[in-house]
Design a protein around this motif. Structure first.
Motif, PDB file in Angstrom:
ATOM      1  N   UNK A 187       0.819  -1.203   0.000  1.00  0.00           N
ATOM      2  CA  UNK A 187       0.000   0.000   0.000  1.00  0.00           C
ATOM      3  C   UNK A 187       0.856   1.256   0.000  1.00  0.00           C
ATOM      4  N   UNK A 188       0.405   2.270  -0.697  1.00  0.00           N
ATOM      5  CA  UNK A 188       1.105   3.559  -0.749  1.00  0.00           C
ATOM      6  C   UNK A 188       0.150   4.623  -0.211  1.00  0.00           C
ATOM      7  N   UNK A 189       0.617   5.361   0.796  1.00  0.00           N
ATOM      8  CA  UNK A 189      -0.237   6.305   1.508  1.00  0.00           C
ATOM      9  C   UNK A 189       0.450   7.656   1.620  1.00  0.00           C
ATOM     10  N   UNK A 190      -0.350   8.695   1.827  1.00  0.00           N
ATOM     11  CA  UNK A 190       0.182  10.013   2.140  1.00  0.00           C
ATOM     12  C   UNK A 190      -0.031  10.371   3.606  1.00  0.00           C
ATOM     13  N   UNK A 191      -0.832   9.598   4.320  1.00  0.00           N
ATOM     14  CA  UNK A 191      -1.129   9.852   5.723  1.00  0.00           C
ATOM     15  C   UNK A 191      -0.773   8.624   6.553  1.00  0.00           C
ATOM     16  N   UNK A 192       0.078   8.804   7.537  1.00  0.00           N
ATOM     17  CA  UNK A 192       0.541   7.634   8.284  1.00  0.00           C
ATOM     18  C   UNK A 192      -0.559   7.033   9.154  1.00  0.00           C
ATOM     19  N   UNK A 193      -1.476   7.844   9.627  1.00  0.00           N
ATOM     20  CA  UNK A 193      -2.549   7.297  10.456  1.00  0.00           C
ATOM     21  C   UNK A 193      -3.461   6.388   9.635  1.00  0.00           C
ATOM     22  N   UNK A 194      -3.767   6.811   8.408  1.00  0.00           N
ATOM     23  CA  UNK A 194      -4.575   5.961   7.529  1.00  0.00           C
ATOM     24  C   UNK A 194      -3.855   4.655   7.246  1.00  0.00           C
ATOM     25  N   UNK A 195      -2.521   4.735   7.072  1.00  0.00           N
ATOM     26  CA  UNK A 195      -1.743   3.517   6.820  1.00  0.00           C
ATOM     27  C   UNK A 195      -1.783   2.581   8.011  1.00  0.00           C
ATOM     28  N   UNK A 196      -1.600   3.125   9.211  1.00  0.00           N
ATOM     29  CA  UNK A 196      -1.596   2.287  10.404  1.00  0.00           C
ATOM     30  C   UNK A 196      -2.926   1.553  10.573  1.00  0.00           C
ATOM     31  N   UNK A 197      -4.015   2.253  10.312  1.00  0.00           N
ATOM     32  CA  UNK A 197      -5.330   1.633  10.450  1.00  0.00           C
ATOM     33  C   UNK A 197      -5.576   0.578   9.383  1.00  0.00           C
ATOM     34  N   UNK A 198      -5.072   0.825   8.165  1.00  0.00           N
ATOM     35  CA  UNK A 198      -5.381  -0.065   7.046  1.00  0.00           C
ATOM     36  C   UNK A 198      -4.501  -1.302   7.007  1.00  0.00           C
ATOM     37  N   UNK A 199      -3.236  -1.185   7.402  1.00  0.00           N
ATOM     38  CA  UNK A 199      -2.291  -2.292   7.189  1.00  0.00           C
ATOM     39  C   UNK A 199      -1.807  -2.952   8.482  1.00  0.00           C
ATOM     40  N   UNK A 200      -1.962  -2.280   9.625  1.00  0.00           N
ATOM     41  CA  UNK A 200      -1.587  -2.842  10.923  1.00  0.00           C
ATOM     42  C   UNK A 200      -0.171  -3.432  10.932  1.00  0.00           C
ATOM     43  N   UNK A 201       0.837  -2.613  10.636  1.00  0.00           N
ATOM     44  CA  UNK A 201       2.215  -3.130  10.639  1.00  0.00           C
ATOM     45  C   UNK A 201       2.669  -3.477  12.055  1.00  0.00           C
ATOM     46  N   UNK A 202       3.618  -4.405  12.127  1.00  0.00           N
ATOM     47  CA  UNK A 202       4.196  -4.790  13.420  1.00  0.00           C
ATOM     48  C   UNK A 202       5.495  -4.034  13.704  1.00  0.00           C
ATOM     49  N   UNK A 203       6.149  -3.578  12.644  1.00  0.00           N
ATOM     50  CA  UNK A 203       7.346  -2.750  12.758  1.00  0.00           C
ATOM     51  C   UNK A 203       7.185  -1.565  11.822  1.00  0.00           C
ATOM     52  N   UNK A 204       7.477  -0.374  12.309  1.00  0.00           N
ATOM     53  CA  UNK A 204       7.398   0.829  11.492  1.00  0.00           C
ATOM     54  C   UNK A 204       8.762   1.505  11.470  1.00  0.00           C
ATOM     55  N   UNK A 205       9.265   1.748  10.270  1.00  0.00           N
ATOM     56  CA  UNK A 205      10.484   2.526  10.078  1.00  0.00           C
ATOM     57  C   UNK A 205      10.067   3.977   9.903  1.00  0.00           C
ATOM     58  N   UNK A 206      10.571   4.862  10.757  1.00  0.00           N
ATOM     59  CA  UNK A 206      10.217   6.280  10.700  1.00  0.00           C
ATOM     60  C   UNK A 206      11.431   7.056  10.199  1.00  0.00           C
ATOM     61  N   UNK A 207      11.313   7.594   8.999  1.00  0.00           N
ATOM     62  CA  UNK A 207      12.416   8.313   8.359  1.00  0.00           C
ATOM     63  C   UNK A 207      11.901   9.663   7.864  1.00  0.00           C
ATOM     64  N   UNK A 208      11.285  10.390   8.757  1.00  0.00           N
ATOM     65  CA  UNK A 208      10.725  11.705   8.471  1.00  0.00           C
ATOM     66  C   UNK A 208      11.607  12.776   9.113  1.00  0.00           C
ATOM     67  N   UNK A 209      11.350  14.069   8.878  1.00  0.00           N
ATOM     68  CA  UNK A 209      12.155  15.102   9.530  1.00  0.00           C
ATOM     69  C   UNK A 209      12.167  14.926  11.045  1.00  0.00           C
ATOM     70  N   UNK A 210      13.303  15.199  11.693  1.00  0.00           N
ATOM     71  CA  UNK A 210      13.431  14.911  13.130  1.00  0.00           C
ATOM     72  C   UNK A 210      12.352  15.550  13.999  1.00  0.00           C
ATOM     73  N   UNK A 211      11.902  16.747  13.644  1.00  0.00           N
ATOM     74  CA  UNK A 211      10.917  17.410  14.497  1.00  0.00           C
ATOM     75  C   UNK A 211       9.535  16.770  14.407  1.00  0.00           C
ATOM     76  N   UNK A 212       9.349  15.822  13.476  1.00  0.00           N
ATOM     77  CA  UNK A 212       8.075  15.104  13.376  1.00  0.00           C
ATOM     78  C   UNK A 212       8.119  13.733  14.032  1.00  0.00           C
ATOM     79  N   UNK A 213       9.276  13.308  14.525  1.00  0.00           N
ATOM     80  CA  UNK A 213       9.431  11.938  15.014  1.00  0.00           C
ATOM     81  C   UNK A 213       8.487  11.594  16.155  1.00  0.00           C
ATOM     82  N   UNK A 214       8.416  12.464  17.154  1.00  0.00           N
ATOM     83  CA  UNK A 214       7.673  12.110  18.362  1.00  0.00           C
ATOM     84  C   UNK A 214       6.189  11.864  18.080  1.00  0.00           C
TER      85      UNK A 214
END
Length: 392
Positions: free
Chosen positions: A59-86
């Motif tokens: 799946x390809x998404x522009x919103x991470x919340x929609x992705x989390x709800x749709x695909x239910x990953x067990x591991x997420x790699x977060x490679x976004x700007x540092x100020x968005x990490x938290x």
């Protein structure tokens, strides 16, 4: 039931830019059935990566919340700007995922504590993207230090001299910024591209002291050769409750390339590790040798999930707390001094233009060798030292 465990479901948030490197790491693991890539997320169209084509069904998404709800990953790699990490990390943890979080993990100790609490509340884990910590060469170095190959360690230093063109500083809205929309960004040499150099020094100090080394004070000089808000050149000295100080001398405005050297000096010798290439030279060695073998952070995270007690994480969030403490202290440092005129030479045009700070590699090597800052060596363009005490 045949007892077969399905492969771990993995998603990448921030699939462009450095996210493409993560996609290249994931591709062979997906092909081998060791994990299943289920989603890519980016606010921009996902770029092609010839070495890691998007597998069918991802799946390809522009919103991470929609992705989390749709695909239910067990591991997420977060490679976004540092100020968005938290905020993104919080959402992924709440959705039941473990994290591989790019460095720097967060930009303040307050955020570090908030993320620590979120991990505890959800029972999940976070691995931080300091991949050089998985190097067999680093282990060979620390083993040699423990065996007394350099005697008593008196100093830990790093020198790294890279180049970044003008295009690097327009790659994103947060590039070269100290803050964005009122939030810390700290996209300087110490916090972002050359953070690995600092973390390698902290890893050596950790081995010497037997625990993550807590900094008690910093002394820093920061410079820039462009109209940016952060440093592209810096010398940072860190003092601890116990053990020798660490000195990091780094630049993105080099005339010549130095990949990144970790230098440990002792009473009977000196060891040098080129951390990006895993090349090591110990006292008595005739030549520098490459020490092969790196444990990948994603593979280590997958192994830890399967055996939490037997296989510890290489770079758990707690191990990176001293690095975050340094960023916290640097936030209050004055604006980096602008160096221009005859001190700087321009090479190339347009977005490919590179600015060289004349003689900077020699200056950085002298600071590392003597454990001193440029102003202490009477470098003509040096600015007064900024000093800060750290709590804790």
């Amino acid at each position: 039931m045949n007892g077969h465990t399905p492969p771990t479901r993995v998603a990448v948030i921030g699939a462009n830019g450095h996210g493409r490197w993560h996609r290249r790491v994931i591709a062979p693991l997906h092909a081998a059935g060791r994990l299943r890539l289920v989603a890519l997320v980016d606010v921009r169209p996902v770029e092609d990566e010839p070495a890691a084509p998007v597998p069918p069904g991802v799946g390809v998404f522009t919103d991470h919340r929609a992705m989390l709800a749709a695909t239910q990953p067990e591991v997420v790699v977060i490679c976004t700007p540092p100020h968005t990490h938290l905020p993104i990390a919080r959402d992924a943890l709440a959705a039941g995922a473990d994290l591989l979080l790019e460095k720097p993990p967060v930009l303040s100790l307050v955020e570090h504590e908030e993320l620590t609490q979120a991990l505890a509340a959800t029972g999940r884990v976070a691995q931080v993207g300091f991949q050089a910590l998985g190097s067999a060469a680093l282990t060979a170095l620390t083993d040699a230090l423990a065996a007394g190959r350099v005697g008593t360690v008196t100093g830990i230093a790093t020198v790294a001299a890279w180049q970044r063109p003008d295009a690097y500083y327009v790659r994103s809205p947060w590039a070269g910024k100290r803050t964005l929309d009122g939030r810390p960004v700290l996209d300087g040499a110490l916090a972002n591209p050359l953070a690995h150099a600092v973390m390698q020094c902290l890893a050596v100090a950790e081995v010497l002291g037997g625990a993550p080394p807590w900094p008690t004070a910093i002394e820093v000089e920061r410079y820039r050769v462009r109209p940016i808000e952060v440093e592209d050149t810096a010398v940072l000295r860190v003092r601890f409750r116990a053990g020798p100080p660490v000195l990091a001398a780094v630049t993105l405005a080099a005339e010549e390339f130095v990949a990144g050297e970790l230098v440990v000096t002792g009473t009977t010798g000196r060891a040098v590790l080129e951390y990006p290439t895993d090349r090591l030279r110990l006292p008595g060695d005739v030549v520098t040798r490459r020490v092969p073998g790196r444990r990948g952070l994603l593979e280590n995270l997958l192994a830890h999930r399967a055996d939490p007690d037997g296989l510890p994480l290489i770079a758990p969030l707690a191990r990176t707390a001293p690095f975050t403490a340094l960023l916290d202290a640097l936030r209050a440092a004055p604006e980096p001094r602008l160096l221009d005129g005859d001190l700087v030479a321009d090479v190339g045009e347009g977005g490919d233009r590179v600015r060289h700070l004349r003689g900077i590699v020699d200056v950085l090597r002298r600071t590392a060798e003597r454990g001193a800052l440029p102003s202490e060596l009477a470098v003509p363009w040096a600015t007064p030292v900024y000093r800060a005490e750290l709590a804790g």
